[in-house]
Enzyme design. Sequence first.
Site, PDB file in Angstrom:
ATOM      1  N   GLU A  58      -5.752   3.083 -82.925  1.00  0.00           N
ATOM      2  CA  GLU A  58      -5.263   3.609 -84.206  1.00  0.00           C
ATOM      3  C   GLU A  58      -3.770   3.329 -84.324  1.00  0.00           C
ATOM      4  OE1 GLU A  58      -4.102   8.057 -85.758  1.00  0.00           O
ATOM      5  OE2 GLU A  58      -5.151   7.800 -83.865  1.00  0.00           O
TER       6      GLU A  58
ATOM      7  N   ASP B 165      -5.682  14.305 -80.965  1.00  0.00           N
ATOM      8  CA  ASP B 165      -5.378  15.346 -81.950  1.00  0.00           C
ATOM      9  C   ASP B 165      -6.425  15.294 -83.060  1.00  0.00           C
ATOM     10  OD1 ASP B 165      -4.780  13.112 -83.421  1.00  0.00           O
ATOM     11  OD2 ASP B 165      -2.622  13.492 -83.553  1.00  0.00           O
TER      12      ASP B 165
ATOM     13  N   ASP C 204      -6.297  14.127 -86.178  1.00  0.00           N
ATOM     14  CA  ASP C 204      -6.420  12.819 -86.833  1.00  0.00           C
ATOM     15  C   ASP C 204      -7.182  11.839 -85.948  1.00  0.00           C
ATOM     16  OD1 ASP C 204      -5.123  13.684 -89.044  1.00  0.00           O
ATOM     17  OD2 ASP C 204      -3.150  12.908 -88.476  1.00  0.00           O
TER      18      ASP C 204
END
Length: 638
Positions: A428, A503, A505
């Site tokens: 990501e 986390d 996200d």
Amino acid sequence: MNSSYLATNIQVLKGLEAVRKRPGMYIGSTGPDGLHHLVYEVVDNSIDEAMAGFCDTVVVVLEKDDVVRVEDNGRGIPVDIHPTEGISALELVLTRLHAGGKFDKGSYKVSGGLHGVGVSCVNALSTWLEATVEKDGKKYMQSYHIGVPQNPVSEIGTSERRGTTIRWKADPEIFTETTTYNFDVLCGRLRELAFLNKGIKIIFRDERLTVPKEVVFKFEGGIVEFVSYLNENKNCIPSSPVYIQGLKDDVVTELAVQYNDGYNENILSFVNDINTREGGTHLEGFKSALTRVMNEFLKNNQKLQKKIDKDEKLTGEDVRAGITVVLSIKVPEPQFEGQTKGKLGNSEVRGIVDSLVNEQLTLYFEQNPKILESILEKSVSEAAARIAARKAKEATRRKSGLDSFGLPGKLADCSLKDPEKCEVYIVEGDSAGGSAKKGRDSKTQAILPLWGKMLNVEKTRLDKVVNNEKLQPIIATLGTGIGKDFDISKIRYHKIIIMADADVDGSHIRTLLLTFFFRYMPDLIEQGYIYLAMPPLYKITFNKKEWYVYDDAERDKVFAEIGRDPDKIAVQRYKGLGEMDGNQLWETTMDPSRRKMMRVTLPDAVEADRIFSTLMGEEVEPRRKFIEENAVYANLDV
């Protein structure tokens, strides 16, 4: 090497030796699948008793030390002496291949265990097995060691109940990988059996836990209830599944059908309660009838026909978008391909299912024109999207001369080309991608950074998935294609590792990616190619020594080892992968000799389907309820 080849070289395998010599021939494999197959073989015998109308309760228990117990309240395996073999029928069934009541159509009209090798295989592949039979007020027992009887069948007391109990321990010399049963895998199969045999109660208990866990399956609605269960939390049409049933030439066909507002087809097919994962003639019959019926109705609907070229017909994929089906047939003499019975071969079944579905579905749609209109509209919009995608693809191909995507510009590929040795990290963001590129082993590790918000494929049709700029790089990188063009032999990496921050996200991105793989490339999960990287949560430094730890419990353990005031120990909490430099990322998350990873598996595909629909679908209320009920497992770091 001795060149002579004489009668003495011919080896005769007696009794159950053949099973031990080549177990894979009988149960498919000696891995976890084969181990669970033992349970299915014994449970199938109890279910056969239920199908014959003599049993309504089956109890399956996982005892401590990898022992399994299956008990039913059926007629009990006969214990009297067999007229020609001269031994108890119980011993005969448990020690001889191809001995069983399934060959005698007077005892069982249909059954799952048609090869007559079921319970004797379990006996052959177990360190020990005990068979207890209760019937006619008496209780009988016989025990075996690696398939060999340790004593004659003996009467051991009286009993008020009737039925058979089989208890065994799988042989670790055969099942070298594991002898530990997976609760979820067995749970999925037992739930399936309860749906397929309405009214039967299956009690499944796990006594390996400190506090035993028990689930009870009993469904009076049968396969109609099964389809409703599969479509829970989805908008469906019709509101209650269409149920079709018929009997022809001793073949019983049962079918439940319902559409939802998604785009994935979910078809489960069964023959004599056996899940025919690879389909077969019964499934071909259903599919061809459905496509034909829908095309016949489209011919008479000028308004919808105009939405696609008049020369175009609806394809199978068009009419099956968003469909959920359970097809269950009972065949007296099924011809399966292979002992694990994955595909039905009986040619006569195709015509039987085809004509029944054609007739009954036509009748249903004639009586329910509004439902027909909604389903036809959905199929036509699928066809229109498919035709538009095909034309766009042809235009692109003409312009570029390419037959597929090139590799995406952001992919940092590895130099080796052997998929078995290669792995790709889907990362990501560009900062984490930059660190990963610096830290990786460029021979075997490829890095694909993703950026921006991922598409939720749960609410999207295939053409939008294929053309989505966030998903295109993944499809192109893996090389397998997608949808009906998917070909796992073209995979470029045998490890596809999702590396996201620890986390909220990061969890969201992991879930979106897993939804994509589950819906459009499920074989990657089934073959064990998908992994989740597990980056550390903390870096602990004390006296020039460093520890990377992955959760709070591990952190506290390191504190205890150091034995100092935690305030004097340096602790760095990693908020994201981008905080680590290339070396740290390599040491903690990417070095094959030290990293921690979690392989994504599908022990219970039906449950997985429901959870993805709940978490990623349109309905908010079921999602809220699921999160509240499972909040104890969630570690939300907000």
